[in-house]
Design a protein around this motif. Structure first.
Motif, PDB file in Angstrom:
ATOM      1  N   LEU A  33      49.765  38.708  46.368  1.00  0.00           N
ATOM      2  CA  LEU A  33      50.719  38.152  47.328  1.00  0.00           C
ATOM      3  C   LEU A  33      50.838  36.635  47.176  1.00  0.00           C
ATOM      4  O   LEU A  33      51.887  36.059  47.488  1.00  0.00           O
ATOM      5  N   TYR A  34      49.751  36.019  46.712  1.00  0.00           N
ATOM      6  CA  TYR A  34      49.763  34.564  46.543  1.00  0.00           C
ATOM      7  C   TYR A  34      48.775  34.195  45.445  1.00  0.00           C
ATOM      8  O   TYR A  34      47.731  34.829  45.268  1.00  0.00           O
ATOM      9  N   ALA A  35      49.120  33.174  44.679  1.00  0.00           N
ATOM     10  CA  ALA A  35      48.224  32.630  43.655  1.00  0.00           C
ATOM     11  C   ALA A  35      48.384  31.116  43.642  1.00  0.00           C
ATOM     12  O   ALA A  35      49.510  30.611  43.651  1.00  0.00           O
ATOM     13  N   ASN A  36      47.269  30.400  43.659  1.00  0.00           N
ATOM     14  CA  ASN A  36      47.375  28.939  43.634  1.00  0.00           C
ATOM     15  C   ASN A  36      47.500  28.437  42.195  1.00  0.00           C
ATOM     16  O   ASN A  36      47.482  29.214  41.226  1.00  0.00           O
ATOM     17  N   LEU A  37      47.601  27.122  42.052  1.00  0.00           N
ATOM     18  CA  LEU A  37      47.803  26.522  40.730  1.00  0.00           C
ATOM     19  C   LEU A  37      46.638  26.818  39.792  1.00  0.00           C
ATOM     20  O   LEU A  37      46.833  27.084  38.594  1.00  0.00           O
ATOM     21  N   ALA A  38      45.399  26.777  40.315  1.00  0.00           N
ATOM     22  CA  ALA A  38      44.227  27.065  39.480  1.00  0.00           C
ATOM     23  C   ALA A  38      44.254  28.497  38.952  1.00  0.00           C
ATOM     24  O   ALA A  38      43.776  28.768  37.847  1.00  0.00           O
ATOM     25  N   ALA A  39      44.818  29.425  39.740  1.00  0.00           N
ATOM     26  CA  ALA A  39      44.946  30.812  39.282  1.00  0.00           C
ATOM     27  C   ALA A  39      45.942  30.908  38.131  1.00  0.00           C
ATOM     28  O   ALA A  39      45.736  31.662  37.172  1.00  0.00           O
ATOM     29  N   GLU A  40      47.027  30.140  38.216  1.00  0.00           N
ATOM     30  CA  GLU A  40      47.985  30.107  37.106  1.00  0.00           C
ATOM     31  C   GLU A  40      47.309  29.638  35.825  1.00  0.00           C
ATOM     32  O   GLU A  40      47.540  30.196  34.753  1.00  0.00           O
ATOM     33  N   GLN A  41      46.475  28.613  35.954  1.00  0.00           N
ATOM     34  CA  GLN A  41      45.783  28.072  34.780  1.00  0.00           C
ATOM     35  C   GLN A  41      44.763  29.055  34.232  1.00  0.00           C
ATOM     36  O   GLN A  41      44.618  29.199  33.012  1.00  0.00           O
ATOM     37  N   LEU A  42      44.049  29.753  35.127  1.00  0.00           N
ATOM     38  CA  LEU A  42      43.043  30.709  34.687  1.00  0.00           C
ATOM     39  C   LEU A  42      43.677  31.871  33.928  1.00  0.00           C
ATOM     40  O   LEU A  42      43.212  32.259  32.852  1.00  0.00           O
ATOM     41  N   GLU A  44      46.656  31.872  32.664  1.00  0.00           N
ATOM     42  CA  GLU A  44      47.578  31.339  31.665  1.00  0.00           C
ATOM     43  C   GLU A  44      48.954  31.986  31.771  1.00  0.00           C
ATOM     44  O   GLU A  44      49.546  32.422  30.777  1.00  0.00           O
ATOM     45  N   THR A  45      49.442  32.047  32.990  1.00  0.00           N
ATOM     46  CA  THR A  45      50.775  32.586  33.229  1.00  0.00           C
ATOM     47  C   THR A  45      51.331  31.962  34.504  1.00  0.00           C
ATOM     48  O   THR A  45      50.598  31.340  35.279  1.00  0.00           O
ATOM     49  N   SER A  46      52.611  32.115  34.720  1.00  0.00           N
ATOM     50  CA  SER A  46      53.249  31.498  35.889  1.00  0.00           C
ATOM     51  C   SER A  46      52.960  32.295  37.152  1.00  0.00           C
ATOM     52  O   SER A  46      52.620  33.480  37.105  1.00  0.00           O
ATOM     53  N   ARG A  47      53.128  31.634  38.284  1.00  0.00           N
ATOM     54  CA  ARG A  47      52.935  32.292  39.571  1.00  0.00           C
ATOM     55  C   ARG A  47      53.940  33.432  39.755  1.00  0.00           C
ATOM     56  O   ARG A  47      53.601  34.497  40.267  1.00  0.00           O
ATOM     57  N   ALA A  48      55.157  33.206  39.291  1.00  0.00           N
ATOM     58  CA  ALA A  48      56.187  34.244  39.408  1.00  0.00           C
ATOM     59  C   ALA A  48      55.789  35.509  38.656  1.00  0.00           C
ATOM     60  O   ALA A  48      56.107  36.625  39.075  1.00  0.00           O
ATOM     61  N   HIS A  49      55.090  35.327  37.545  1.00  0.00           N
ATOM     62  CA  HIS A  49      54.647  36.478  36.764  1.00  0.00           C
ATOM     63  C   HIS A  49      53.475  37.196  37.417  1.00  0.00           C
ATOM     64  O   HIS A  49      53.271  38.398  37.215  1.00  0.00           O
ATOM     65  N   LEU A  50      52.676  36.459  38.215  1.00  0.00           N
ATOM     66  CA  LEU A  50      51.530  37.061  38.886  1.00  0.00           C
ATOM     67  C   LEU A  50      51.917  37.816  40.154  1.00  0.00           C
ATOM     68  O   LEU A  50      51.345  38.871  40.472  1.00  0.00           O
ATOM     69  N   LEU A  51      52.877  37.282  40.893  1.00  0.00           N
ATOM     70  CA  LEU A  51      53.226  37.850  42.197  1.00  0.00           C
ATOM     71  C   LEU A  51      53.678  39.296  42.067  1.00  0.00           C
ATOM     72  O   LEU A  51      54.431  39.670  41.162  1.00  0.00           O
ATOM     73  N   ASN A  52      53.184  40.114  43.020  1.00  0.00           N
ATOM     74  CA  ASN A  52      53.515  41.536  43.139  1.00  0.00           C
ATOM     75  C   ASN A  52      52.964  42.387  41.992  1.00  0.00           C
ATOM     76  O   ASN A  52      53.281  43.571  41.903  1.00  0.00           O
ATOM     77  N   ARG A  53      52.144  41.782  41.135  1.00  0.00           N
ATOM     78  CA  ARG A  53      51.507  42.560  40.078  1.00  0.00           C
ATOM     79  C   ARG A  53      50.105  42.965  40.513  1.00  0.00           C
ATOM     80  O   ARG A  53      49.410  42.222  41.199  1.00  0.00           O
ATOM     81  N   SER A  54      49.676  44.145  40.077  1.00  0.00           N
ATOM     82  CA  SER A  54      48.345  44.616  40.424  1.00  0.00           C
ATOM     83  C   SER A  54      47.294  43.859  39.630  1.00  0.00           C
ATOM     84  O   SER A  54      47.463  43.599  38.434  1.00  0.00           O
ATOM     85  N   ILE A  55      46.197  43.520  40.312  1.00  0.00           N
ATOM     86  CA  ILE A  55      45.101  42.819  39.644  1.00  0.00           C
ATOM     87  C   ILE A  55      44.455  43.700  38.583  1.00  0.00           C
ATOM     88  O   ILE A  55      43.794  43.213  37.661  1.00  0.00           O
ATOM     89  N   THR A  56      44.664  45.019  38.690  1.00  0.00           N
ATOM     90  CA  THR A  56      44.084  45.943  37.708  1.00  0.00           C
ATOM     91  C   THR A  56      44.688  45.761  36.320  1.00  0.00           C
ATOM     92  O   THR A  56      44.108  46.202  35.325  1.00  0.00           O
ATOM     93  N   LEU A  57      45.843  45.107  36.222  1.00  0.00           N
ATOM     94  CA  LEU A  57      46.491  44.907  34.929  1.00  0.00           C
ATOM     95  C   LEU A  57      45.772  43.877  34.071  1.00  0.00           C
ATOM     96  O   LEU A  57      46.081  43.736  32.887  1.00  0.00           O
ATOM     97  N   PHE A  58      44.844  43.150  34.669  1.00  0.00           N
ATOM     98  CA  PHE A  58      44.180  42.093  33.920  1.00  0.00           C
ATOM     99  C   PHE A  58      42.885  42.560  33.253  1.00  0.00           C
ATOM    100  O   PHE A  58      42.075  41.754  32.826  1.00  0.00           O
ATOM    101  N   PHE A  59      42.702  43.896  33.199  1.00  0.00           N
ATOM    102  CA  PHE A  59      41.638  44.489  32.403  1.00  0.00           C
ATOM    103  C   PHE A  59      40.259  43.919  32.729  1.00  0.00           C
ATOM    104  O   PHE A  59      39.656  43.210  31.941  1.00  0.00           O
TER     105      PHE A  59
END
Length: 368
Positions: A33-42, A44-59
């Motif tokens: 639902l939300y990701a801060n700037l440090a999460a984008e850096q960790l 290595e993708t944009s916030r728009a790409h993270l939002l509404n995606r399942s955390i399970t996709l990050f293996f």
């Protein structure tokens, strides 16, 4: 926690954006639902790409990590886990993190939410391993030096007594036994000299690291001919290094010979290849000190690799994976590099073993 009257959602958002810790807010389905700037850096993708995606996709490393997140939501209790590996399929990268999952309630939102803090640990673990290598080598070197001196003193007496005995024996055939004593005493004395050899006086001078690598290539080609393919991958822009030329040749030659023996003893790994690589690292930390420029030499082979049980003790004396090995070469090499204020590290898997020699370019000038 009661927030001050001046608190506002915009302030909380600003504070989250300034954090160096990655923060994710997840819904009941573990979607972001939300990701801060440090999460984008960790990630290595944009916030728009993270939002509404399942955390399970990050293996995540294993299903237990995801089960813990679900349980934190269901039980409404925080959960912490250390040294978890996140896998990123896009670039085959693996990141080690610590994370804490805390149930989060928001009266404006329906359903349960989870606040996840992710703290990268790769740099911390890297520095910790460096400290362990420095400490272990210093302790073992002190132990070996003391033991070597204690062994060397009686060896001279044993050899001298065997020589005197040989002169007094009436039967010349009995001299075979005294010869055995003398030869074995000489062999042990040579072994002790090797144990003491890393503390010899060094001749520091300005050298090009490629002088070292080319000398090693010349020696290896004379020893094995075309049985090993040597690949040179040099950075010609490297500045000169203040170091002891002969000692560094000994260090690199020891590592290259180990790689050569592993390749020749395992003919299934063909074509047998050793790569010598040179690079410069900028703003790199060795031990507790940050250096502006560090010289990196890599010796890479495509052999069978080093057993995981052995690799952690690789730089301890008398530890070897070869039946004919003494287990002294790598500890001595580590001690020599530490005299240059540097470090040797090793990473190994089947088909790829890499020894990394790290020496700061300013090591001699600032410490002598």
């Amino acid at each position: 926690m009661n927030l001050p009257n001046s608190y506002s959602p915009s302030l909380s958002h600003t504070l989250l954006e300034q954090l160096s810790i990655a923060v994710l807010l997840l819904d009941e389905d573990l979607c972001v639902l939300y990701a801060n700037l440090a999460a984008e850096q960790l990630f290595e993708t944009s916030r728009a790409h993270l939002l509404n995606r399942s955390i399970t996709l990050f293996f995540w490393e294993d299903d237990d990590c995801l089960d813990a997140l679900h349980n934190a939501l269901l039980d409404q209790r925080p959960y912490t886990r250390r040294e978890v590996h996140l896998h990123f399929p896009s670039n085959a990268q693996v990141v080690t993190i610590d994370y804490t999952a805390t149930p989060f309630s928001d009266v404006k939102q329906k359903g349960k939410q989870l606040l996840v803090e992710l703290l990268p640990q790769d740099r911390v673990l890297h520095l910790s391993r460096q400290d362990s290598l420095f400490t272990a080598n210093q302790v073992t070197q002190a132990l070996v030096q003391g033991m070597a001196h204690e062994v060397k003193n009686p060896l001279g007496g044993i050899r001298g007594a065997a020589q005197l005995l040989a002169r007094q024996l009436p039967d010349p055939e009995l001299k075979e036994y005294t010869d055995v004593i003398i030869n074995e005493a000489d062999r042990l004395s040579h072994l002790v000299d090797r144990m003491l050899g890393s503390h010899q006086c060094m001749n520091f001078e300005r050298i090009n690291i490629h002088q070292v690598l080319e000398r090693v290539c010349l020696i290896l080609q004379a020893e094995v001919g075309d049985a090993i393919t040597l690949v040179r991958d040099y950075d010609p822009s490297l500045p000169e290094l203040t170091a002891d030329l002969d000692s560094l040749i000994q260090v690199v030659l020891n590592i290259v010979r180990n790689a050569t023996q592993a390749l020749l003893e395992n003919p299934s790994y063909r074509p047998a290849t050793i790569t010598l690589r040179s690079r410069v690292l900028r703003q790199f930390t060795l031990g507790k000190k940050r250096h502006r420029l560090v010289c990196l030499v890599e010796v890479e082979d495509n052999g069978p690799g080093i057993d995981n049980k052995l690799i952690k003790a690789l730089f301890y004396p008398m530890v070897t994976g070869r039946t004919q090995g003494t287990g002294l070469g790598l500890p001595i090499a580590q001690a020599i590099v530490q005299q240059h204020k540097g470090l040797i590290k090793c990473d190994s898997s089947v088909g790829c073993t890499v020894f990394r020699i790290l020496i700061p370019f300013d090591s001699y000038l600032k410490n002598h």
